[in-house]
Design a protein around this motif. Structure first.
Motif, PDB file in Angstrom:
ATOM      1  N   ASN A   1      -7.077   1.244   3.521  1.00 19.38           N
ATOM      2  CA  ASN A   1      -6.476  -0.041   3.185  1.00 19.38           C
ATOM      3  C   ASN A   1      -5.811  -0.685   4.399  1.00 19.38           C
TER       4      ASN A   1
ATOM      5  N   ILE B   1       0.830  -1.202   0.000  1.00 17.71           N
ATOM      6  CA  ILE B   1       0.000   0.000   0.000  1.00 17.71           C
ATOM      7  C   ILE B   1       0.865   1.252   0.000  1.00 17.71           C
TER       8      ILE B   1
ATOM      9  N   LEU C   1      -3.672   5.907   3.083  1.00 18.91           N
ATOM     10  CA  LEU C   1      -3.303   4.636   3.688  1.00 18.91           C
ATOM     11  C   LEU C   1      -4.354   4.068   4.621  1.00 18.91           C
TER      12      LEU C   1
END
Length: 269
Positions: free
Chosen positions: A198, A164, A195
């Motif tokens: 996720n 990610i 971020l």
């Protein structure tokens, strides 16, 4: 035009021999693996024991299943959830700095390689081995299970976090730099929003896995419902095994449905 396409297709190399070789290798591997199984070990006595196990599971001990004391299935399931939840939270928090240290675009190559090697070492050791070690250090109980879940979570969660981090849109950071934003503002408004969704989705997925692992950890004395499960199996009390398994199935189904809905909302916004 069609003739030219057909001519080009005829020039394509045939992969039949490659597929045939692959099928031969897979078939040979399957047959070779079957040689390790001893089918003659199953006799009439084994089938009778299997029938007894199935009958005990189909007729669970309802007193144990509906017992809300600290010896009943509901309390033991609650303890298992707590072990998995705390282990996931601690593991996810520790995985954040580890993930940044594993990101090639963030840290120098030596730091990245050393951190990745350490994470590979952590992932190599099975959870049961960690459970046995922590039981020796902290004694049997839920705390050993939490420590085990935290450590094993770092191996997988940090690796997924890195993917990610590497997909961050750097254009947003460049635009914020051009606007005169400082480092804190870039982290707060440029990195974290990209971020957080996720990261939470991955953490929920890991909690779902840890819930199953926490059940197994009880077999080595690391708390949860695994300990009474192995005791019931060793003493051939299959009706108690059935009660515990029913509780686990219901719990995992509920957590599965809730976690899937949460992850879907997070990923899809």
């Amino acid at each position: 035009m069609n003739q030219a396409i057909n001519t080009q297709l005829l020039k394509e190399p045939s992969k039949k021999w490659q597929y045939s070789l692959l099928a031969l290798i897979l078939g040979g591997s399957f047959i070779w693996s079957l040689s390790a199984i001893q089918f003659n070990a199953v006799d009439d006595g084994g089938w009778k024991i299997a029938l007894t196990i199935i009958q005990g599971i189909l007729h669970p001990d309802l007193d144990l299943l509906l017992n809300f004391s600290n010896q009943g299935v509901p309390y033991l399931l609650f303890e298992t959830i707590c072990i998995a939840f705390l282990g996931t939270v601690f593991g996810a928090i520790l995985s954040i700095p580890v993930a940044f240290l594993m990101a090639p675009s963030v840290v120098p190559k030596p730091v990245y390689l050393i951190t990745r090697f350490l994470v590979i070492v952590i992932r190599t050791v099975p959870a049961l081995v960690y459970g046995l070690m922590f039981v020796r250090v902290t004694g049997p109980g839920a705390f050993a299970g939490v420590m085990t879940m935290s450590l094993t979570s770092i191996g997988m969660v940090s690796k997924l976090y890195v993917d990610i981090i590497e997909d961050i849109d750097t254009g947003i950071l460049e635009a914020m730099t051009a606007m005169g934003c400082n480092t804190f503002e870039k982290i707060r408004f440029g990195i974290i929003p990209q971020l957080i969704a996720n990261f939470v989705s991955i953490t929920i997925y890991r909690f779902d896995m840890n819930l199953r692992d926490a059940t197994i950890l009880g077999l080595v004395g690391a708390g949860g419902i695994g300990s009474p499960l192995i005791f019931a199996m060793n003493s051939y009390r299959w009706n108690q095994v059935g009660a515990i398994l029913i509780g686990l199935i219901v719990l995992i189904l509920i957590v599965e449905v809730i976690s899937n809905k949460l992850r879907s909302k997070l990923v899809n916004g």
